[in-house]
Write an enzyme that holds these catalytic residues in place. Structure first.
Site, PDB file in Angstrom:
ATOM      1  N   LYS A  82      -2.078  -2.495  -8.665  1.00 53.12           N
ATOM      2  CA  LYS A  82      -3.947  -2.159  -8.476  1.00 53.12           C
ATOM      3  C   LYS A  82      -4.046  -1.125  -9.056  1.00 53.12           C
ATOM      4  O   LYS A  82      -3.141   0.073  -8.372  1.00 53.12           O
ATOM      5  CB  LYS A  82      -4.325  -2.625  -7.322  1.00 53.12           C
ATOM      6  CG  LYS A  82      -4.419  -3.794  -6.956  1.00 53.12           C
ATOM      7  CD  LYS A  82      -4.996  -4.287  -5.705  1.00 53.12           C
ATOM      8  CE  LYS A  82      -6.294  -3.631  -5.141  1.00 53.12           C
ATOM      9  NZ  LYS A  82      -7.540  -3.757  -5.820  1.00 53.12           N
TER      10      LYS A  82
ATOM     11  N   ASN B 221       0.894  -0.476  -0.038  1.00 57.02           N
ATOM     12  CA  ASN B 221      -0.047   0.162  -0.179  1.00 57.02           C
ATOM     13  C   ASN B 221       0.792   0.806   0.140  1.00 57.02           C
ATOM     14  O   ASN B 221       1.523   1.530   1.091  1.00 57.02           O
ATOM     15  CB  ASN B 221      -0.793   0.116   1.139  1.00 57.02           C
ATOM     16  CG  ASN B 221      -1.871   1.101   0.634  1.00 57.02           C
ATOM     17  OD1 ASN B 221      -2.437   1.190   0.402  1.00 57.02           O
ATOM     18  ND2 ASN B 221      -1.655   1.993   1.827  1.00 57.02           N
TER      19      ASN B 221
END
Length: 207
Positions: A138, A105
């Site tokens: 992503k 992340n």
């Protein structure tokens, strides 16, 4: 006064700060806080907080707009090393809580506050599923959209460079986290703590 270290089991409010304004918060539980690693657990049912006042140049937090009010499913573990612009989030799935994969992340390096830590999600991420041979990128298109919206002024190249750095490390076989975290289990006595009153009024940590 900003806490030097959190103890295992402490409530740590993880906030996102956009252009100097708090725009999201959630209560997490400290798993480990050492000079090398801050590990925070976001338990199932953890409340999401969204300040109702303030001026947000890029609009309200997307989860606020979508009506998301708490964390659903299994909890997740967030592993953050000091000064690094990403966390490694550990996910589980299914009734047996099987390891699902590693989520890289991209975010601001965490900054400590009297009630927890401040950061800002950078939208762009990498995901390596437990049953996959390789990671995937992503939210590439969404990241590009956020840049157009002006969410990360002057930071687009640095955010992309951090993602490329992580990808290069993974391609080179580097593993800078302990794979044993995949088998980690939360304390059964841990319940989702509430957000403390005034969580959004604590001044953002300088960054």
């Amino acid at each position: 006064m900003v806490a030097e270290r959190f103890a295992a089991g402490d409530t740590v409010v993880r906030r996102e700060v956009l252009r100097g304004e708090v725009w999201f918060g959630c209560p997490t539980i400290c798993v480990e806080d050492s000079p090398e690693l801050l590990a925070l657990y976001l338990p199932p049912g953890a409340e999401f907080g969204f300040p109702q006042d303030g001026v947000f140049p890029c609009g309200r937090h997307p989860w606020d707009a979508a009506g998301h009010r708490s964390w659903s499913g299994h909890g997740k573990l967030m592993l953050q090393r000091p000064g690094e612009a990403h966390s490694i989030d550990v996910f589980w799935t299914g009734p047996e809580r099987d390891f699902a994969g590693w989520y890289f992340n991209l975010q601001d390096p965490v900054r400590r506050t009297p009630i927890g830590v401040d950061t800002l999600d950078h939208e762009l991420d990498l995901w390596w599923a437990a049953d996959a041979d390789r990671y995937v990128w992503k939210d590439v298109e969404l990241f590009a959209q956020r840049l157009v919206e002006g969410r990360y002024p002057g930071l687009g190249d640095a955010i992309q460079a951090e993602g490329d750095r992580i990808a290069a490390l993974l391609d080179g076989g580097e593993r800078w986290w302990d794979p044993a975290w995949a088998r980690w289990q939360p304390d059964p006595a841990w319940a989702a703590p509430p957000l403390p009153v005034g969580w959004d009024r604590v001044p953002p940590a300088p960054g």
